[in-house]
Design an enzyme around this catalytic site. Structure first.
Site, PDB file in Angstrom:
ATOM      1  N   LYS A 107     -37.848   6.511 -59.023  1.00 30.04           N
ATOM      2  CA  LYS A 107     -37.472   7.402 -57.913  1.00 30.04           C
ATOM      3  C   LYS A 107     -38.039   6.921 -56.591  1.00 30.04           C
ATOM      4  O   LYS A 107     -37.407   7.106 -55.552  1.00 30.04           O
ATOM      5  CB  LYS A 107     -37.894   8.841 -58.211  1.00 30.04           C
ATOM      6  CG  LYS A 107     -37.106   9.427 -59.381  1.00 30.04           C
ATOM      7  CD  LYS A 107     -36.772  10.883 -59.248  1.00 30.04           C
ATOM      8  CE  LYS A 107     -35.772  11.244 -60.346  1.00 30.04           C
ATOM      9  NZ  LYS A 107     -35.577  12.648 -60.566  1.00 30.04           N
ATOM     10  N   LYS A 138     -28.674   5.290 -68.018  1.00 28.50           N
ATOM     11  CA  LYS A 138     -28.337   6.608 -68.562  1.00 28.50           C
ATOM     12  C   LYS A 138     -27.361   7.340 -67.644  1.00 28.50           C
ATOM     13  O   LYS A 138     -27.354   7.107 -66.438  1.00 28.50           O
ATOM     14  CB  LYS A 138     -29.601   7.443 -68.808  1.00 28.50           C
ATOM     15  CG  LYS A 138     -30.230   8.051 -67.595  1.00 28.50           C
ATOM     16  CD  LYS A 138     -31.206   9.177 -67.973  1.00 28.50           C
ATOM     17  CE  LYS A 138     -31.701   9.845 -66.694  1.00 28.50           C
ATOM     18  NZ  LYS A 138     -32.330  11.123 -66.879  1.00 28.50           N
ATOM     19  N   LYS A 182     -27.038  12.689 -63.166  1.00 29.23           N
ATOM     20  CA  LYS A 182     -26.319  13.476 -62.166  1.00 29.23           C
ATOM     21  C   LYS A 182     -26.516  12.932 -60.759  1.00 29.23           C
ATOM     22  O   LYS A 182     -25.761  13.251 -59.861  1.00 29.23           O
ATOM     23  CB  LYS A 182     -26.663  14.956 -62.253  1.00 29.23           C
ATOM     24  CG  LYS A 182     -28.121  15.346 -62.310  1.00 29.23           C
ATOM     25  CD  LYS A 182     -28.185  16.875 -62.457  1.00 29.23           C
ATOM     26  CE  LYS A 182     -29.314  17.374 -63.317  1.00 29.23           C
ATOM     27  NZ  LYS A 182     -30.646  17.210 -62.745  1.00 29.23           N
TER      28      LYS A 182
HETATM   29  P1  ATP Z   1     -31.482  12.939 -62.162  1.00 31.68           P
HETATM   30  O1  ATP Z   1     -30.307  12.044 -62.164  1.00 31.68           O
HETATM   31  O2  ATP Z   1     -31.552  13.843 -60.955  1.00 31.68           O
HETATM   32  O3  ATP Z   1     -32.781  12.263 -62.508  1.00 31.68           O
HETATM   33  P2  ATP Z   1     -30.846  13.830 -64.779  1.00 31.68           P
HETATM   34  O4  ATP Z   1     -29.377  13.805 -64.932  1.00 31.68           O
HETATM   35  O5  ATP Z   1     -31.629  12.745 -65.389  1.00 31.68           O
HETATM   36  O6  ATP Z   1     -31.225  14.001 -63.278  1.00 31.68           O
HETATM   37  P3  ATP Z   1     -32.697  15.932 -65.424  1.00 31.68           P
HETATM   38  O7  ATP Z   1     -32.721  17.171 -64.648  1.00 31.68           O
HETATM   39  O8  ATP Z   1     -33.768  14.931 -65.156  1.00 31.68           O
HETATM   40  O9  ATP Z   1     -31.304  15.216 -65.314  1.00 31.68           O
HETATM   41  O10 ATP Z   1     -32.683  16.255 -66.965  1.00 31.68           O
HETATM   42  C1  ATP Z   1     -32.374  17.474 -67.562  1.00 31.68           C
HETATM   43  C2  ATP Z   1     -32.389  17.291 -69.062  1.00 31.68           C
HETATM   44  O11 ATP Z   1     -31.284  16.521 -69.477  1.00 31.68           O
HETATM   45  C3  ATP Z   1     -33.630  16.564 -69.599  1.00 31.68           C
HETATM   46  O12 ATP Z   1     -34.044  17.157 -70.813  1.00 31.68           O
HETATM   47  C4  ATP Z   1     -33.142  15.169 -69.825  1.00 31.68           C
HETATM   48  O13 ATP Z   1     -33.884  14.496 -70.800  1.00 31.68           O
HETATM   49  C5  ATP Z   1     -31.706  15.415 -70.252  1.00 31.68           C
HETATM   50  N1  ATP Z   1     -30.858  14.302 -69.903  1.00 31.68           N
HETATM   51  C6  ATP Z   1     -30.587  13.847 -68.658  1.00 31.68           C
HETATM   52  N2  ATP Z   1     -29.744  12.817 -68.691  1.00 31.68           N
HETATM   53  C7  ATP Z   1     -29.468  12.601 -70.003  1.00 31.68           C
HETATM   54  C8  ATP Z   1     -28.665  11.662 -70.700  1.00 31.68           C
HETATM   55  N3  ATP Z   1     -27.961  10.760 -70.058  1.00 31.68           N
HETATM   56  N4  ATP Z   1     -28.607  11.732 -72.046  1.00 31.68           N
HETATM   57  C9  ATP Z   1     -29.296  12.673 -72.699  1.00 31.68           C
HETATM   58  N5  ATP Z   1     -30.087  13.575 -72.121  1.00 31.68           N
HETATM   59  C10 ATP Z   1     -30.181  13.550 -70.793  1.00 31.68           C
END
Ligand code: ATP
Ligand code: LTN
Length: 333
Positions: free
Chosen positions: A115, A197, A200
Site C-alpha cells: 500500500k 488477487k 476492489k
Molecule cells: P483492497 O483492494 O482495498 O485491498 P480487498 O478487495 O483486498 O481490498 P479487503 O477489504 O481487504 O478487500 O478484504 C475483505 C475480505 O475479503 C478479507 O477477508 C479478505 O481476505 C477477503 N478477500 C479480498 N480479496 C479476496 C480475494 N481475491 N479472494 C479471496 N478473498 C479475498
C-alpha cells in the site's frame, strides 16, 4: 465464550465496490459460520481512512456494506453487524496495543509495503499501524476465530504475537485467536492477471467481478478472462487463469475442482467461460435483489445499526476495562 458459544470476529473495509473475491473469500463463509459462533462482523471504516477518502462517498459505501452483510444472509438479530467507528473501544485498545507492538514487526507487513508503494504521496502512520487496529478489533471481543482470506494471515499472526506478549506480562487477558481460511475461494485471482488477487482497488474493472455487476457484464468479463494457449481445462499451477476459473466455478456451484475438471473434459475455453459466468450470475442475482429491497427499508437498517452498536460496545468495554486496569490506568471514580 458468549452464552456457551465461541466468538468469531471479522471485518471488511468500505473502500471500493465489493468483488466476487470478497464474497467467495469472506462473506459467503461468514454466513456458513454464523450458526456455530457468536459473531461480530464489523464495517471497518476506521481502517478505510488510512487511504484518503471522500467523506460522502465513504459514508455511502459503509452503509451499503452493512446492508450487503444483511443481504448476503447474515441475520442481524443473531450476528452483531456494526460500524467500527461507533465503538470507541477499538481506538482505545489500539493505542494500548501500539505500545506492545514493535516497529520491526510492522515493518515486515507485506500489505504495508504494497500500500505504501501504491500511495507514495500519503504514507501515513495509520497505514503503518493498521495491523494494530486490526489486532484491537479482534482482541476486544475475545474472538476465538477470525475468518479471513490468505492475504490477511500475516496480520493475524501479528495479532496472536501481540496478544501472547500481553498475556505473558499481565496474565490471561486475551483469548488467542485462530484464523479460519475457507476451503474454496480463499484466494480468487484477477480475471485479467491471474498472478494478482482480485481486488476492489484494482484500476482495471475487467479484472474483477463486482457484486453489483449485471448478468451481461459478468458474462462479458468472464469471456474476456485471461487463460493460456494449452487448450485443456486442468486444475494446475501451470495454468493459473484456468485454475482461477475452476476455483470460481467450484465456489459458486459447490462442486469440487476434480468434478469440474471432469465436467469440462474435452470442452473448449469458450464454453467453460460461459458456464463460469452463468454460475456467478446465479449466485449474485438473489443477493442483488435482497440488497435493493433492504436499501429502501431505511428505518429497519437504522434500527439494526443502533441496536448492534450498543451490543458491540457492551462487549468491547468489558475487555477494555480489564486491559486498562492491567496496564495501570487509574480506576474511574
Ligand atoms: P483492497 O483492494 O482495498 O485491498 P480487498 O478487495 O483486498 O481490498 P479487503 O477489504 O481487504 O478487500 O478484504 C475483505 C475480505 O475479503 C478479507 O477477508 C479478505 O481476505 C477477503 N478477500 C479480498 N480479496 C479476496 C480475494 N481475491 N479472494 C479471496 N478473498 C479475498
Ligand atoms: N484488514 C482486513 C479487514 C479487517 C479485519 C479486521 C479482518 C480489519 N479488522 C479484523 C478480520 C478481523 C482486510 O483488509 N481485509
Amino acid at each position: 465464550m458468549i452464552d456457551g458459544k465461541k466468538v468469531l470476529f471479522s471485518g471488511m473495509q468500505a473502500t471500493g465496490n465489493l468483488t466476487l473475491g470478497n464474497y467467495l473469500g469472506a462473506l459467503k463463509n461468514w454466513v456458513t459460520l454464523s450458526d456455530e459462533y457468536e459473531c461480530f462482523y464489523s464495517v471497518v471504516d476506521m481502517h478505510s481512512i488510512t487511504i484518503r477518502q471522500d467523506p460522502a462517498e465513504l459514508r455511502k459505501r459503509a452503509r451499503a456494506l452493512l446492508t450487503l452483510y444483511i443481504a448476503a444472509g447474515l441475520d442481524p438479530k443473531k450476528n452483531c453487524l456494526y460500524y467500527q467507528s461507533h465503538v470507541s473501544g477499538h481506538a482505545e485498545l489500539s493505542w494500548i496495543l501500539n505500545c506492545f507492538t514493535y516497529m520491526g514487526e510492522l515493518n515486515r507487513m507485506t500489505q504495508f509495503k504494497d500500500k505504501s508503494a501504491k500511495h507514495g504521496d500519503n504514507i501515513n502512520a495509520g497505514l503503518f499501524t493498521y495491523p494494530v487496529l486490526m489486532a484491537a478489533d479482534i482482541l476486544l471481543y475475545q474472538a476465538d476465530v477470525v475468518p479471513v482470506g490468505v492475504d490477511q494471515m500475516q496480520h493475524l499472526e501479528l495479532t496472536r504475537d501481540v496478544a501472547e506478549r500481553f498475556n505473558n506480562i499481565y496474565g490471561d487477558v486475551f483469548t488467542i485467536p485462530e484464523a479460519y481460511i475457507g476451503k474454496v475461494g480463499a484466494k480468487i485471482m484477477s480475471l485479467q492477471d491471474p498472478s494478482k488477487k482480485m481486488s476492489k482497488s484494482d484500476e482495471n474493472p475487467n479484472g474483477s467481478i463486482y457484486l453489483m455487476d449485471d448478468t451481461d457484464t459478468i458474462m462479458r468479463k468472464c469471456k474476456k478472462a485471461v487463460t493460456d494457449s494449452e487448450g485443456v481445462i486442468l486444475y494446475r499451477s501451470e495454468q493459473p487463469g484456468v485454475k482461477n476459473l475452476i476455483d470460481i466455478y467450484s465456489a459458486c456451484t459447490g462442486k469440487s475442482a476434480e468434478d469440474t475438471v471432469r465436467e469440462f473434459d474435452g470442452k473448449g475455453y469458450g464454453e467453460f467461460k460461459m458456464a463460469v459466468g452463468e454460475a456467478v450470475a446465479a449466485i449474485l442475482k438473489p443477493l442483488q435483489e435482497e440488497f435493493a429491497r433492504l436499501e429502501k427499508d431505511k428505518a429497519y437498517v437504522d434500527s439494526i445499526i443502533k441496536e448492534n452498536a450498543e451490543k458491540a460496545s457492551y462487549y468491547a468495554s468489558k475487555t477494555l476495562r480489564k486491559v486498562q486496569k492491567k496496564v495501570g490506568f487509574p480506576a474511574r471514580i
